[in-house]
Write a protein that holds these residues in place. Structure first.
Motif, PDB file in Angstrom:
ATOM      1  N   PHE A  54      44.552  39.793  51.470  1.00  0.00           N
ATOM      2  CA  PHE A  54      43.726  38.593  51.343  1.00  0.00           C
ATOM      3  C   PHE A  54      42.843  38.043  52.229  1.00  0.00           C
ATOM      4  CE2 PHE A  54      43.559  34.102  51.254  1.00  0.00           C
ATOM      5  CZ  PHE A  54      42.773  33.615  49.973  1.00  0.00           C
ATOM      6  N   GLY A  73      45.157  30.231  49.187  1.00  0.00           N
ATOM      7  CA  GLY A  73      45.291  31.628  48.263  1.00  0.00           C
ATOM      8  C   GLY A  73      46.053  32.393  49.289  1.00  0.00           C
ATOM      9  N   VAL A  77      51.232  32.076  48.835  1.00  0.00           N
ATOM     10  CA  VAL A  77      52.099  33.350  48.572  1.00  0.00           C
ATOM     11  C   VAL A  77      53.388  33.154  49.509  1.00  0.00           C
ATOM     12  CG1 VAL A  77      52.222  35.946  49.173  1.00  0.00           C
ATOM     13  CG2 VAL A  77      50.173  34.891  47.924  1.00  0.00           C
ATOM     14  N   CYS A 115      44.019  37.102  38.779  1.00  0.00           N
ATOM     15  CA  CYS A 115      43.221  36.724  40.268  1.00  0.00           C
ATOM     16  C   CYS A 115      41.842  37.413  39.920  1.00  0.00           C
ATOM     17  CB  CYS A 115      43.927  37.239  41.553  1.00  0.00           C
ATOM     18  SG  CYS A 115      45.115  36.142  42.167  1.00  0.00           S
ATOM     19  N   ARG A 128      48.047  34.047  42.417  1.00  0.00           N
ATOM     20  CA  ARG A 128      48.660  34.458  44.140  1.00  0.00           C
ATOM     21  C   ARG A 128      49.949  34.031  44.102  1.00  0.00           C
ATOM     22  NH1 ARG A 128      47.037  37.665  47.284  1.00  0.00           N
ATOM     23  NH2 ARG A 128      47.462  36.257  49.287  1.00  0.00           N
TER      24      ARG A 128
END
Length: 320
Positions: A54, A73, A77, A115, A128
Motif C-alpha cells: 500500500f 488505508g 489494516v 478497493c 482495506r
C-alpha cells in the motif's frame, strides 16, 4: 457403593487434547510435506503483502480520492489485525484452522476487489479492513504447522514460514512500484485479488484440516474496548491538526480513547479467558521481547512508508 464412586459431571477433569490427532507420520511423502509448507507460506504472505504494498501507492490513492486521510488505508489494516487476531485464532481452535484460514482469505479477496472498484474512500477503507483479516492467517499457519507436521520437522517448518514472511516483505515494495508505475493503484489491488484467488484453492485441496479442537470463550468485550481505544486515539491524532490540538473535539476523542484503554486493561485482568494475558505481558521477559520487536520493526515500517513519498516528491526547480 458404585454410586459413591461416581464423580459429578462438573467435577470431572476436562478431556485432554491429543496434540498428535492430526499429525502426519514420519513416513509421509516429502512431496506432500513440501506442498503443505509451500501453501502455508503463500497463504501467510497475503496479509503482510496487503499491508506493505500500500505504501508506494499512497500518493496516487490520495490524489484519486482527493483526501488527506490516506494514512487510514494503512492504519485500518493493522488495527483490524490487532483487534481480531485473538478472536480468529480462538475460532480456528474451535471450528478448524483450515476452515478459518479459507474464511479470512476469502474476506481479503473481497476486500481487494472492493478497493479496486469502489469510487468511495469510505468503502475503500472498509475494503482495506477486510484485507487486514488476512494477517490473522499467519497465526493460524503456525498453529497448522504445530498440528500437522511430524514433530522433528516442526522447528524447520516454523523457520521456513518466518523466512517466507521476510522474503515477501522485501518483494512487496518492488511489486507495488511496478504496478504504480504501470496500470496504477487499481492494478495493484487486482493483483492482490488474483493472488488470493490462486492461493485459496491450494489451501482447500493441499492442506489437511486439523482435528485438534479447544473450547474457548470469545472476549468480545475486550475486542470492542481495544478497537474503541485505538480508533478514538487515532482519529484524534489524524484530525487534531484540522480541528485544533486544543479544541474540545480533539480532547474529547483523546480522553474517551484513554478511558476505553483503561477499561480494556481492567476487563482483561478480570475475565477468565482474556483477549491478552495482561500478567504475561507485564513479565520482564515478554516486556523485553515486545520492546525489541517494536524497536526492530518500527524503522522498517517508517522506511517503507517514507521512501515512496521522498522519491515521488516533485522536483524543485532551480533558482534563476
Amino acid at each position: 457403593m458404585a454410586e459413591e464412586l461416581l464423580v459429578p459431571e462438573e467435577k470431572q477433569a476436562p478431556a485432554r487434547i491429543d496434540p498428535d490427532a492430526s499429525r502426519l507420520t514420519p513416513h509421509t511423502s516429502t512431496a506432500k510435506i513440501a506442498g503443505i509448507l509451500a501453501t502455508l507460506v503463500l497463504a501467510m504472505e497475503c496479509g503482510p503483502m496487503a499491508a506493505t504494498v500500500f505504501y508506494p501507492a499512497t500518493p496516487e490513492i490520495a490524489a484519486h480520492f482527493r483526501t488527506t486521510q490516506v494514512a487510514w488505508g494503512a492504519t485500518i489494516v493493522t488495527l483490524t489485525a490487532a483487534c481480531l487476531t485473538p478472536l480468529i485464532a480462538k475460532l480456528g481452535d474451535k471450528v478448524g484452522k483450515k476452515k478459518v484460514t479459507v474464511l479470512v482469505m476469502v474476506a481479503a479477496l473481497a476486500g481487494s476487489v472492493l478497493c479496486a472498484v469502489t469510487p468511495s474512500f469510505g468503502l475503500f477503507i472498509a475494503g482495506r479492513g477486510l484485507e487486514g483479516l488476512s494477517i490473522t492467517a499467519a497465526t493460524i499457519s503456525y498453529g497448522l504447522i504445530r498440528d500437522l507436521m511430524p514433530r522433528k520437522l516442526v522447528p524447520v517448518a516454523m523457520g521456513l514460514l518466518g523466512t517466507g514472511l521476510g522474503a515477501g516483505a522485501i518483494a512487496a515494495p518492488f511489486i507495488a512500484g511496478a504496478f504504480v508505475d504501470g496500470p496504477g493503484y487499481k492494478g495493484l489491488f487486482w493483483f492482490l485479488a488474483a493472488y488470493s484467488l490462486v492461493v485459496i484453492p491450494m489451501v482447500i485441496f493441499l492442506i489437511p484440516e486439523s482435528s485438534v479442537r479447544v473450547r474457548r470463550r470469545f472476549d468480545l468485550g475486550g475486542v470492542v474496548l481495544l478497537g474503541a481505544a485505538a480508533g478514538l486515539i487515532l482519529v484524534a491524532l489524524s484530525e487534531g491538526g484540522k480541528w485544533g490540538w486544543g479544541s474540545g473535539r480533539t480532547i474529547a476523542f483523546l480522553v474517551l480513547g484513554v478511558l476505553a484503554g483503561v477499561a480494556f486493561v481492567q476487563v482483561e485482568n478480570r475475565v477468565s479467558e482474556p483477549m491478552f494475558g495482561m500478567r504475561l505481558l507485564r513479565s520482564p521477559a515478554m516486556a523485553m521481547t515486545f520492546t525489541i520487536a517494536f524497536l526492530g520493526l518500527f524503522p522498517v515500517m517508517v522506511f517503507t512508508y517514507v521512501m515512496p513519498q521522498i522519491a515521488e516528491t516533485p522536483q524543485i526547480p532551480d533558482r534563476k
